[in-house]
Design an enzyme around this catalytic site. Structure first.
Site, short mmCIF file in Angstrom:
data_model
loop_
_atom_site.label_atom_id
_atom_site.label_comp_id
_atom_site.label_asym_id
_atom_site.label_seq_id
_atom_site.Cartn_x
_atom_site.Cartn_y
_atom_site.Cartn_z
N MET A 181 79.72 67.05 -106.81
CA MET A 181 79.85 68.45 -107.24
C MET A 181 79.54 69.38 -106.06
O MET A 181 79.33 70.58 -106.26
CB MET A 181 78.93 68.72 -108.43
CG MET A 181 79.29 67.85 -109.63
SD MET A 181 78.80 68.56 -111.20
CE MET A 181 77.03 68.62 -111.00
N GLY A 182 79.47 68.83 -104.86
CA GLY A 182 79.28 69.67 -103.67
C GLY A 182 77.83 70.03 -103.43
O GLY A 182 76.92 69.45 -104.00
N ASP B 200 71.31 58.74 -110.11
CA ASP B 200 71.79 58.97 -111.47
C ASP B 200 72.03 57.60 -112.12
O ASP B 200 73.17 57.15 -112.28
CB ASP B 200 73.07 59.80 -111.45
CG ASP B 200 72.83 61.17 -110.85
OD1 ASP B 200 72.41 62.07 -111.57
OD2 ASP B 200 73.01 61.33 -109.62
N VAL C 206 68.36 58.43 -101.95
CA VAL C 206 67.83 58.97 -100.68
C VAL C 206 66.79 60.04 -101.03
O VAL C 206 67.03 60.89 -101.90
CB VAL C 206 68.96 59.57 -99.82
CG1 VAL C 206 68.40 60.20 -98.56
CG2 VAL C 206 69.99 58.50 -99.49
N HIS D 249 74.34 62.45 -100.78
CA HIS D 249 75.81 62.36 -100.84
C HIS D 249 76.35 61.70 -99.57
O HIS D 249 77.25 60.86 -99.62
CB HIS D 249 76.42 63.76 -100.91
CG HIS D 249 76.06 64.56 -102.12
ND1 HIS D 249 75.32 65.73 -102.06
CD2 HIS D 249 76.36 64.37 -103.43
CE1 HIS D 249 75.18 66.23 -103.28
NE2 HIS D 249 75.79 65.42 -104.13
#
Ligand code: AMP
Length: 282
Positions: free
Chosen positions: A30-31, A150, A176, A37
């Site tokens: 989702m940026g 998640d 992380v 990420h």
């Protein structure tokens, strides 16, 4: 690196990559990208010929009163980070393209989405599985990368891919963390400096749980009690749930054995944070 905003343009590129015989790695996000990420991106870069990152704040996975409108969005910074990692393509579609007027199809994994985050966020996982299915159909990845951060989402998506015979591999990468242990999250930007301190209760309580298990404790309720004691000490932290569950079916365990998932959700001020660990019970 191409930044693609429309579905027809994306399909053309994917067709060309497929024709050339290259493998495609996809990192759905989702940026507001961080090192969590980017660890998925790095894995993709080392394993696939063509790496795509989707950046899309998916409206249908947010409930009423959640942070869809305020969710941090910064495509320029994200694009810079992706370029540095050697990403080939960013796909950042509009809501109108993803869910045109009259859109009516949803994907639902049933049992696995009932507990943990599914209880407090009805409809959330239905939104996730639907958008991820669409992204898989659009980008045709050989491998898709997700984070253990998640944990429930990772299990739900693996189940979806298996049940629907999806022709790809899902890889789940480790969580992380910041230097002090806080799991990286785009939502950490919401935290004031005081809340940032409080947010450490998630990591601290997970550490305590692990310590107890390594010390021989096998009682779920006792471990949860010790975790609660840490969280309840912080007036700014509001516990949503702590769950000690089987790592494959997410069923609650009172008597710990084999390998267990310890997961929790805590609201710190207005920000909902989640974290988890997997512990081997010897
Ligand atoms: P999000 O943008 O929050 O939807 O996350 C996109 C992907 O990055 C999901 O698969 C997440 O599980 C993963 N992710 C988010 N935070 C972390 C983290 N701290 N470590 C590893 N993966 C993460």
């Amino acid at each position: 690196m191409k930044i693609v905003r429309t579905i027809p343009e994306l399909k053309k590129i994917v067709r060309e990559v497929r024709k050339s015989g290259g493998t495609i790695g996809l990192v759905p996000t989702m940026g507001h990208l961080h090192q969590g990420h980017l660890s998925l991106v790095k894995a993709g870069r080392s394993e696939c010929d063509f790496v795509a990152v989707s950046i899309y704040v998916n409206p249908i996975q947010f409930g009423a009163g959640e942070d869809f409108e305020h969710y941090p969005r910064d495509l320029t910074t994200d694009a810079g980070l992706c370029r540095e990692e050697g990403v080939d393509l960013i796909f950042s579609p509009s809501d109108r393209d993803m869910y045109p007027q009259g859109y009516d199809t949803y994907v639902l994994v049933e049992k696995l989405t009932r507990g943990l985050c599914g209880r407090g966020r009805p409809g959330h996982f239905r939104g996730v599985t639907t958008v991820v299915t669409k992204l898989f159909n659009l980008l045709e990845p050989d491998t898709a990368y997700f984070g253990q951060k998640d944990a429930q989402q990772a299990l739900v998506l693996k189940k979806m891919a298996a049940d629907l015979n999806m022709n790809l591999t899902l890889k789940i990468m480790p969580t992380v963390r910041e230097a002090d242990g806080l799991a990286m999250s785009s939502r950490n930007t919401y935290l004031s400096s005081e809340e940032r301190e409080t947010a450490l209760v998630l990591y601290k309580s997970l550490n305590r749980a692990e310590e107890l298990i390594l010390g021989g404790c096998r009682k779920g309720s006792k471990i949860i009690g010790a975790m609660e004691a840490i969280i309840f000490r912080e007036p700014m932290a509001k516990l949503e749930y702590i769950e000690i569950a089987d790592t494959t079916n997410l069923e609650t365990l009172e008597e710990l054995k084999d390998e267990v998932l310890i997961a929790l959700a805590v609201k710190v001020g207005k920000t909902r944070l989640i974290d988890n660990i997997i512990v081997e019970v010897l």
